[in-house]
Design an enzyme around this catalytic site. Structure first.
Site, PDB file in Angstrom:
ATOM      1  N   GLU A 278      80.217  26.609   8.410  1.00  0.00           N
ATOM      2  CA  GLU A 278      80.554  25.183   8.249  1.00  0.00           C
ATOM      3  C   GLU A 278      79.342  24.508   7.606  1.00  0.00           C
ATOM      4  O   GLU A 278      78.331  24.234   8.254  1.00  0.00           O
ATOM      5  CB  GLU A 278      80.858  24.556   9.608  1.00  0.00           C
ATOM      6  CG  GLU A 278      82.157  25.046  10.231  1.00  0.00           C
ATOM      7  CD  GLU A 278      83.409  24.399   9.625  1.00  0.00           C
ATOM      8  OE1 GLU A 278      83.263  23.632   8.641  1.00  0.00           O
ATOM      9  OE2 GLU A 278      84.508  24.662  10.132  1.00  0.00           O
TER      10      GLU A 278
ATOM     11  N   GLU B 201      87.150  19.194   0.820  1.00  0.00           N
ATOM     12  CA  GLU B 201      86.632  20.461   1.331  1.00  0.00           C
ATOM     13  C   GLU B 201      87.070  21.644   0.473  1.00  0.00           C
ATOM     14  O   GLU B 201      86.281  22.544   0.165  1.00  0.00           O
ATOM     15  CB  GLU B 201      87.096  20.673   2.777  1.00  0.00           C
ATOM     16  CG  GLU B 201      86.587  21.986   3.378  1.00  0.00           C
ATOM     17  CD  GLU B 201      87.017  22.195   4.815  1.00  0.00           C
ATOM     18  OE1 GLU B 201      87.761  21.342   5.348  1.00  0.00           O
ATOM     19  OE2 GLU B 201      86.620  23.215   5.411  1.00  0.00           O
TER      20      GLU B 201
ATOM     21  N   HIS C 158      90.810  26.646   2.875  1.00  0.00           N
ATOM     22  CA  HIS C 158      91.797  25.667   2.386  1.00  0.00           C
ATOM     23  C   HIS C 158      92.209  25.961   0.936  1.00  0.00           C
ATOM     24  O   HIS C 158      92.092  27.082   0.474  1.00  0.00           O
ATOM     25  CB  HIS C 158      91.266  24.245   2.574  1.00  0.00           C
ATOM     26  CG  HIS C 158      90.751  24.037   3.972  1.00  0.00           C
ATOM     27  ND1 HIS C 158      91.547  23.704   5.040  1.00  0.00           N
ATOM     28  CD2 HIS C 158      89.506  24.205   4.497  1.00  0.00           C
ATOM     29  CE1 HIS C 158      90.814  23.637   6.149  1.00  0.00           C
ATOM     30  NE2 HIS C 158      89.568  23.939   5.839  1.00  0.00           N
TER      31      HIS C 158
ATOM     32  N   HIS D  82      83.551  27.078   4.842  1.00  0.00           N
ATOM     33  CA  HIS D  82      84.162  25.782   5.157  1.00  0.00           C
ATOM     34  C   HIS D  82      83.134  24.656   5.098  1.00  0.00           C
ATOM     35  O   HIS D  82      81.928  24.903   5.071  1.00  0.00           O
ATOM     36  CB  HIS D  82      84.789  25.818   6.567  1.00  0.00           C
ATOM     37  CG  HIS D  82      86.045  26.637   6.620  1.00  0.00           C
ATOM     38  ND1 HIS D  82      87.295  26.082   6.621  1.00  0.00           N
ATOM     39  CD2 HIS D  82      86.221  27.988   6.632  1.00  0.00           C
ATOM     40  CE1 HIS D  82      88.206  27.046   6.651  1.00  0.00           C
ATOM     41  NE2 HIS D  82      87.587  28.220   6.660  1.00  0.00           N
TER      42      HIS D  82
END
Ligand SMILES: [Zn+2]
Length: 385
Positions: free
Chosen positions: A208, A88, A74, A142
């Site tokens: 993640e 995030e 992102h 992430h």
């Protein structure tokens, strides 16, 4: 994020930033297993090159460092998942920047990042950039969302053996590092058809790192020690995959002519406090003579390896123009001549040498020179590189 069904492994439709359907790639071939084999051989060759170097200069081997691509998920207009006051995009950047710094501090590696600040990068940009650069591996960082808890990581469903090996090296090390700070559920090694994994031409893993919208997870993500541990786990996994070995312990030591038990010289060497450029309380000097009478600095070398050897001397126009410095290396003595008429009062490198372990006379300042002027022996500093 929960609205990114394939990224977080959550069911449901959504904006799938990491989940372009396979047809979106214009029907071009999926990950090329042969391409991965080529990539893997390149890595093995680079690793082997540390021992069988194609280029050797000054006794030191040079091999191309591995190329590591780090992708902080992102950024910019895409905040990624949000929750508990966290974004995030900020967490992935913090972890990734620390990962870069840890890798650089401990190993010889070449690192490229899809972003190093809060800017917008498309998924296509990220994989195209990694592919064009020719990365040896890619790690995409992430933070999860959707109400679960814990750590999980992903590779492409039909990934080759090298990718599996990268995944298997990363996952347990990241988990162990996280657990050094707090309680973390292991959600396991998973596969998914994510853009970052599918469109990259090199072994790629997407991590993640906990759930931003789960209170206990968010509390860990707010802990700077947890962020650092997460970055360290990523670094350890990458290093293990590449066979880089444990980071060498940092080591540096200084021996002055006044250091007890570490300096020896004959009675022909006088002691002076004449120059304000001296290291410590005084320094030693002797007239040049065509005979062997070196002053020795004894250094305890903790382990065999490459070390930078520096000397400190006072300088004066009347000092020696070519003072021989003998360095006892693992492959024999090497002599470096130092012009002591100038450049004094600071550390001067004699070079980087491969040294044997042990406590021994490492640097000898020799009087055996035809150049005129006092030969100076003041201090030696040795640092592992
Ligand atoms: Zn994400």
């Amino acid at each position: 994020m929960s609205n990114e069904p394939l990224e977080g492994g959550q069911a449901g439709a959504g904006g799938g930033h990491a989940a372009l359907p396979s047809t979106a790639a214009g029907g071009r071939p999926r990950r090329d297993a042969r391409g991965h084999e080529v990539q893997r051989r390149t890595i093995l060759a680079a690793t082997a090159g540390l021992m069988v170097a194609p280029w050797v200069a000054a006794g030191r081997a040079f091999a191309a460092p591995p190329k590591i691509y780090i992708d902080p998920g992102h950024g910019g207009t895409d905040a990624g998942a949000v929750g508990n006051g966290l974004q995030e995009k900020a967490l992935t950047l913090a972890i990734s920047l620390q990962l870069r710094d840890i890798l650089r501090a401990n190993w010889t590696v070449d690192i490229r990042m899809s972003r190093t600040s809060d800017i917008t990068r498309s998924l296509d940009y990220r994989t195209s950039d990694a592919n064009a650069w020719g990365a040896d591996l890619l790690v995409s960082v992430h933070i999860n969302a959707g109400g679960g808890t814990g750590f999980e990581s992903y590779r492409y469903p039909t990934a080759d053996a090298a990718t599996v090996r990268l995944h298997q090296n990363l996952h347990p090390r990241i988990l162990a590092a996280m657990r050094s700070v707090g309680s973390v559920t292991d959600r396991g090694l998973k596969t998914a058809n994510f853009h970052m994994l599918r469109e990259s031409n090199m072994p790629a893993v997407l991590t993640e790192n906990l759930f931003i919208d789960t209170f206990a997870d968010a509390n860990l993500l707010k802990n700077s020690a947890f962020i650092t541990a997460t970055a360290r786990g990523h670094a350890q996994g990458i290093a293990a995959y590449l066979g880089l070995g444990d980071p060498p312990p940092s080591y540096t030591t200084t021996v002055d002519n006044a250091t007890a038990g570490r300096f020896t010289a004959s009675a022909n060497w006088g002691t002076s406090t004449f120059s304000s450029q001296r290291h410590g309380v005084d320094y030693r000097y002797a007239n040049p003579v065509l005979a062997s009478d070196p002053a020795w600095f004894k250094v305890n070398i903790p382990a065999a390896g490459n070390y930078r050897v520096e000397v400190w001397h006072a300088s004066d126009p009347g000092y020696n123009a070519s003072a021989p410095h003998i360095v006892v290396t693992a492959s024999g003595n090497q002599t470096v001549n130092v012009d002591q008429r100038s450049g004094g009062g600071a550390w001067r490198s004699l070079g980087t040498f491969n040294l044997a372990a042990g406590d021994y006379n490492l640097v000898g300042v020799s009087r055996w020179t035809s150049a005129a002027g006092y030969v100076i022996a003041d201090a030696v500093r040795v640092s592992r590189v």
